[in-house]
Design a protein around this motif. Structure first.
Motif, short mmCIF file in Angstrom:
data_model
loop_
_atom_site.label_atom_id
_atom_site.label_comp_id
_atom_site.label_asym_id
_atom_site.label_seq_id
_atom_site.Cartn_x
_atom_site.Cartn_y
_atom_site.Cartn_z
N LEU A 1 1.07 -1.34 0.00
CA LEU A 1 -0.14 0.04 0.00
C LEU A 1 0.73 1.15 -0.04
O LEU A 1 0.50 2.14 -0.51
N PHE A 2 2.02 1.10 0.53
CA PHE A 2 3.06 2.41 0.62
C PHE A 2 3.42 2.60 -0.64
O PHE A 2 3.43 3.68 -1.03
N MET A 3 3.71 1.50 -1.31
CA MET A 3 4.55 1.52 -2.62
C MET A 3 3.34 2.20 -3.76
O MET A 3 3.63 3.11 -4.48
N GLN A 4 2.08 1.54 -3.67
CA GLN A 4 0.96 1.87 -4.55
C GLN A 4 0.62 3.29 -4.32
O GLN A 4 0.49 3.96 -5.14
N ASN A 5 0.60 4.09 -2.87
CA ASN A 5 0.34 5.19 -2.61
C ASN A 5 1.25 6.34 -3.36
O ASN A 5 0.93 7.21 -3.85
N ILE A 6 2.57 6.00 -3.42
CA ILE A 6 3.51 6.79 -4.08
C ILE A 6 3.16 6.78 -5.43
O ILE A 6 3.25 7.85 -6.13
N ILE A 7 3.23 5.47 -6.09
CA ILE A 7 2.93 5.50 -7.35
C ILE A 7 1.60 6.13 -7.89
O ILE A 7 1.60 7.06 -8.97
N LEU A 8 0.37 6.17 -7.29
CA LEU A 8 -0.88 6.78 -7.54
C LEU A 8 -0.71 8.25 -7.27
O LEU A 8 -1.25 9.02 -8.19
#
Length: 448
Positions: A266-273
């Protein structure tokens, strides 16, 4: 199919393909289409599509829903109309554009969505150009739609930083959105005046600098983790990384690690989004409501990328004569595949997006930029792997030593290595987001 183009004319433009029936829009994950912007309410509005008709209804949003600059509660949308949710600009398009046009507009030219998406990006801040004699003084009554003279001005309203500015006061040189001016009607003419000066405002246009390339944005990716509250987030994540090494084996430890890796995805996805929606947005904590789904998506992405390496390693462990070079080659292939698979899963929010039928064509469509991205990602993960090995040694020393000084040194080394790992992971996800922004047209993941 009816659709909305979000952030038209910017590098962050993307499409919402509206389905028949109700389409819920807002910042919360429970909506049909999530719009990650602080000016958008959790449940902002809904668009009901019935045959060729689309009706927009505000859901009691804080910052309002606007069509063609006017705030609405309910409005039937027409082809090419401008829609704004809070500070997020959109344009509505309908397949049946002739039937969707309002009266007396049958001859209006159709604007292609691809032209909007290819428009040059709009900057957030542009310095106001002083009014000179070359700019004619405003007439007693001026309509923004018919004005032929424009001034250059800032991107956002003076009092609503999330709302695009539409008008400039020639006296105080301040820019305002539609809500921050006085609008009066006289003799069928609209007069727009500055609330502070009482002077009639004039419309303006942006002075657009050249769009920055993907390569020119890369150096700033390394300073991204320190913007806003990023340093606080890095410290919290560092503590979690370091503490993970001290968790022993067992069922409880397995649950803790499962939760940790779910939060990591979720941390990685949040940065990408956040990068793909607004490159100016700083690092933020992700929503931890779907930790289980995050762990499953991360595990599925890793398995889809490195399944061959896992299979060969298992075969070698069972004394099957598998060359070590074959295992190393499969790891390299997985490392090339993994960044695009992770980007696809993060953007589409489903582990099914790691499918080779989606990932491999995407790699082929943008080979040059993706090669640079992969090299940076592999470099970052190589450094992280070295740090992980050193951190394991430090953990062993700190757990078995009886010397307080040795323990403190080993623990401090482990914290430093954990911080470097979190920092490099953040930079890696930022690079993936920048790659998508510069390659979205080639990838075509959301094209209708």
């Amino acid at each position: 199919m009816s659709l909305l183009v979000v952030n038209p004319g910017t590098a962050q433009a993307w499409e919402i393909n509206l389905k028949p029936g109700a389409n819920l829009l807002g910042r919360a994950d429970s909506n049909d289409f999530k719009i990650n912007d602080p000016s958008v309410s959790s449940s902002h509005c809904q668009i009901v599509v019935d045959n060729n008709l689309a009706v927009l209804r505000d859901s009691g949003s804080t910052n309002g829903t606007f069509v063609a600059g006017s705030q609405i509660r309910e409005h039937q949308l027409h082809h090419g109309q401008a829609v704004r949710l809070g500070g997020v600009e959109m344009i509505f398009y309908s397949d049946n554009s002739a039937a969707a046009l309002p009266p007396n507009n049958a001859s209006r030219p159709t604007v292609k969505v691809s032209d909007i998406l290819r428009s040059p990006p709009v900057p957030r801040r542009v310095q106001v150009r002083p009014v000179t004699s070359a700019v004619p003084a405003p007439t007693p009554s001026i309509a923004a739609e018919s004005a032929t003279e424009f001034l250059a001005g800032p991107r956002y309203c003076k009092y609503h930083p999330a709302s695009p500015a539409r008008h400039l006061c020639p006296k105080c040189q301040r820019a305002f959105c539609d809500l921050c001016i006085n609008l009066t009607q006289a003799a069928n003419q609209a007069s727009r005046q500055c609330r502070s000066c009482g002077v009639e405002v004039v419309p303006f246009q942006f002075r657009l600098p050249p769009a920055k390339s993907f390569y020119s944005k890369l150096p700033r990716a390394f300073s991204y983790p320190f913007k806003g509250a990023g340093i606080v987030i890095l410290i919290c994540a560092t503590i979690a990384f370091a503490a993970l090494n001290f968790i022993s084996v067992g069922f409880f430890a397995l649950i803790i690690k499962f939760v940790f890796y779910g939060f990591l995805f979720l941390f990685m996805q949040n940065i990408i989004l956040s990068t793909t929606s607004d490159e100016k947005q700083s690092l933020d904590f992700p929503d931890p409501s779907s930790l289980f789904g995050g762990a499953v998506q991360l595990a599925g992405t890793v398995l889809a990328s490195f399944w061959l390496a896992f299979a060969l390693a298992i075969a070698k462990y069972n004394e099957v004569p598998v060359p070590t070079e074959a295992i190393l080659a499969s790891v390299v292939l997985g490392g090339i595949y993994f960044p695009m698979a992770l980007l696809a899963v993060a953007m589409k929010d489903t582990v099914l997006a790691a499918n080779p039928l989606l990932v491999i064509p995407a790699i082929v469509k943008a080979p040059k930029k993706y090669s640079v991205t992969v090299l940076l990602v592999l470099l970052v993960f190589g450094i992280r792997r070295f740090g992980a090995l050193a951190s394991g040694v430090a953990t062993t020393v700190s757990l078995h030593t009886h010397n307080v000084h040795t323990f403190m040194v080993a623990a401090a080394l482990q914290m430093v290595l954990a911080f470097v790992s979190v920092y490099l992971l953040t930079v890696t996800m930022r690079i993936l987001g920048l790659f998508y922004n510069s390659s979205k047209q080639q990838l075509g993941w959301y094209n209708s």
